[in-house]
Design a protein around this motif. Structure first.
Motif, PDB file in Angstrom:
ATOM      1  N   PHE A  62       0.831  -1.199   0.000  1.00  0.00           N
ATOM      2  CA  PHE A  62       0.000   0.000   0.000  1.00  0.00           C
ATOM      3  C   PHE A  62       0.872   1.258   0.000  1.00  0.00           C
ATOM      4  O   PHE A  62       0.540   2.273  -0.624  1.00  0.00           O
ATOM      5  N   MET A  63       2.001   1.180   0.702  1.00  0.00           N
ATOM      6  CA  MET A  63       2.881   2.342   0.826  1.00  0.00           C
ATOM      7  C   MET A  63       3.732   2.588  -0.412  1.00  0.00           C
ATOM      8  O   MET A  63       4.280   3.687  -0.576  1.00  0.00           O
ATOM      9  N   VAL A  64       3.850   1.607  -1.300  1.00  0.00           N
ATOM     10  CA  VAL A  64       4.783   1.718  -2.413  1.00  0.00           C
ATOM     11  C   VAL A  64       4.521   2.941  -3.297  1.00  0.00           C
ATOM     12  O   VAL A  64       5.440   3.734  -3.548  1.00  0.00           O
ATOM     13  N   PRO A  65       3.294   3.161  -3.798  1.00  0.00           N
ATOM     14  CA  PRO A  65       3.075   4.359  -4.628  1.00  0.00           C
ATOM     15  C   PRO A  65       3.359   5.655  -3.874  1.00  0.00           C
ATOM     16  O   PRO A  65       3.862   6.625  -4.460  1.00  0.00           O
ATOM     17  N   LEU A  66       3.051   5.683  -2.573  1.00  0.00           N
ATOM     18  CA  LEU A  66       3.314   6.883  -1.778  1.00  0.00           C
ATOM     19  C   LEU A  66       4.812   7.116  -1.622  1.00  0.00           C
ATOM     20  O   LEU A  66       5.281   8.261  -1.631  1.00  0.00           O
ATOM     21  N   ILE A  67       5.571   6.030  -1.473  1.00  0.00           N
ATOM     22  CA  ILE A  67       7.028   6.153  -1.385  1.00  0.00           C
ATOM     23  C   ILE A  67       7.584   6.723  -2.692  1.00  0.00           C
ATOM     24  O   ILE A  67       8.465   7.593  -2.682  1.00  0.00           O
ATOM     25  N   ILE A  68       7.054   6.257  -3.811  1.00  0.00           N
ATOM     26  CA  ILE A  68       7.515   6.744  -5.116  1.00  0.00           C
ATOM     27  C   ILE A  68       7.271   8.244  -5.236  1.00  0.00           C
ATOM     28  O   ILE A  68       8.177   9.028  -5.551  1.00  0.00           O
ATOM     29  N   ILE A  69       6.041   8.668  -4.974  1.00  0.00           N
ATOM     30  CA  ILE A  69       5.705  10.089  -5.093  1.00  0.00           C
ATOM     31  C   ILE A  69       6.451  10.913  -4.050  1.00  0.00           C
ATOM     32  O   ILE A  69       6.952  12.002  -4.333  1.00  0.00           O
ATOM     33  N   GLY A  70       6.536  10.388  -2.832  1.00  0.00           N
ATOM     34  CA  GLY A  70       7.145  11.131  -1.737  1.00  0.00           C
ATOM     35  C   GLY A  70       8.637  11.316  -1.859  1.00  0.00           C
ATOM     36  O   GLY A  70       9.189  12.250  -1.269  1.00  0.00           O
ATOM     37  N   PHE A  71       9.311  10.459  -2.649  1.00  0.00           N
ATOM     38  CA  PHE A  71      10.757  10.580  -2.762  1.00  0.00           C
ATOM     39  C   PHE A  71      11.221  10.984  -4.161  1.00  0.00           C
ATOM     40  O   PHE A  71      12.164  11.761  -4.293  1.00  0.00           O
ATOM     41  N   VAL A  72      10.589  10.475  -5.203  1.00  0.00           N
ATOM     42  CA  VAL A  72      11.032  10.800  -6.555  1.00  0.00           C
ATOM     43  C   VAL A  72      10.668  12.233  -6.931  1.00  0.00           C
ATOM     44  O   VAL A  72      11.490  12.972  -7.483  1.00  0.00           O
ATOM     45  N   THR A  73       9.429  12.667  -6.617  1.00  0.00           N
ATOM     46  CA  THR A  73       9.011  14.024  -6.996  1.00  0.00           C
ATOM     47  C   THR A  73       9.871  15.106  -6.347  1.00  0.00           C
ATOM     48  O   THR A  73      10.366  16.004  -7.039  1.00  0.00           O
TER      49      THR A  73
END
Length: 401
Positions: A62-73
């Protein structure tokens, strides 16, 4: 504090792996004969383990997409205030080093892994059907999160939107908190449950020598890659790479002990600063930047491990087209990886599942094996920063000498 937390996590993960294997062996050795039509003992115990593993896995995914947005952006938007030629060159060098290290590891994987005597016999032990399942679907798919991060990050730079940049930076802080307070604490339990299942099915005890061989091969690969990086650095700068490398032993062993490029940064700055081949401004720029964006050792390790685990669990290596997509994306994810032990894997869970097609068991095994040797991957990252600094020295300072 960072050193203690890193050491604590390593101890917890190692304990989780050992306990998982022991519990799995105990369950496997328990009599499977049913009594008066009752459920076999293994199934009773596995019906406790499997739901726990499933729920913890659901929380992580569940956290994976949030990790992507929260760190890559934020990693993309953070580039807007540093548009110098040196920064662009450093970003390019770090990305190329990571991607080419992964490509080197991929080539080695295709050549070596099929010859590791990996047992691929299908087990006759079946897992019981889970008596309880709780599905927690991610808010959006992984690829959607990646596309959102790239497009919005570039749009924020183009429009110079200070508000959105601040929002994404705040999101980074929130996601980092969730990683540290939620994902990291449950990770040992997820890994323990994963190893119970794998041991119960015979996939760990049958492949123990293979896993040890993979770790040794990865360490050899890291030293080969560092040799290549410093050789290239020497050619670009026109100076002996040994003039930098000979000072890096303290930084290497500090990184082994801390598993953190950030925690090693003061030592790395001191080591690079001792070299008479590097100017102070190059050191002060390249070493902190490298600690943030240069993860050649980590991506080299992860690439080889995902290939080996794919062969062990799923019976085949990923095809070349799939692996090329994986390593190109992995290089991007490495730039925005969270600064925690195993951060590269944590940030790249999305592409491990979406590109390589790993299930929760595969992801758990990758995270466990990666974390157990993460200190050496970090040491490779830190030591490689010196080679990038030598390259920058040659590109920007050679004409002045």
């Amino acid at each position: 504090m960072k050193e203690k937390k890193s050491d604590s996590l390593l101890i917890k993960i190692a304990t989780a792996v050992i306990l998982g294997i022991i519990i799995g062996l105990i369950i496997k050795s328990t009599s499977s004969e049913s009594v008066n039509g009752s459920m076999p003992t293994q199934h009773i115990l596995m019906n406790i383990v499997l739901p726990i593993k499933h729920i913890l896995g659901q929380v992580i995914f569940f956290m994976v997409p949030l990790i992507i947005i929260g760190f890559v952006t934020p990693a993309i938007t953070g580039m807007k205030n540093n548009t110098s030629k040196m920064l662009g060159t450093m970003l390019m060098l770090a990305y190329l080093s990571s991607v080419l290290a992964a490509a080197f590891s991929m080539a080695a994987g295709y050549i070596i892994i099929p010859h590791l005597n990996i047992e691929q016999n299908v087990t006759d032990i079946l897992l019981p059907e889970m008596i309880f399942k709780l599905d927690i679907a991610p808010m959006f798919p992984v690829i959607t999160a990646l596309f959102f991060s790239i497009t919005f990050g570039l749009a924020v730079i183009y429009t110079n939107s200070a508000l959105l940049e601040k929002i994404f930076n705040e999101l980074n802080n929130v996601v980092m908190l969730l990683v540290n307070k939620l994902i990291i604490p449950i990770l040992p339990f997820f890994i323990c449950a994963t190893f119970i299942e794998l041991t119960y099915l015979g996939k760990i005890t049958d492949q123990l020598f293979t896993f040890i061989s993979m770790v040794i091969l990865v360490l050899i690969g890291q030293f080969i890659w560092l040799t290549l990086l410093y050789t290239i650095g020497g050619l670009i700068s026109g100076k002996s790479p040994f003039r930098v490398l000979k000072h890096y032993a303290p930084a290497y062993f500090t990184a082994v002990g801390t598993m953190s490029s950030a925690a090693t940064l003061p030592v790395a700055l001191k080591c690079a600063g001792k070299s008479d081949a590097l100017d102070k401004d190059i050191v002060d720029f390249a070493i902190p930047m490298g600690a943030t964006i240069h993860l050649c050792g980590s991506v080299l390790t992860e690439t080889f491990f995902v290939m080996g685990i794919s062969y062990i669990l799923y019976g085949s290596l990923p095809d070349l087209h799939t692996m090329l997509i994986f390593i190109v994306l992995l290089g991007i994810f490495a730039v925005g990886a969270p600064g925690v032990p195993g951060g590269t894997v944590a940030a790249s869970i999305g592409i491990i599942t979406s590109v390589l097609g790993f299930d929760a068991t595969g992801v758990g095994l990758v995270m466990a094996i990666f974390a157990l040797q993460d200190s050496f991957g970090t040491a490779c990252n830190v030591t490689g920063d010196g080679a990038l600094a030598l390259m920058l020295q040659g590109i920007f300072k050679k004409k002045q000498q």
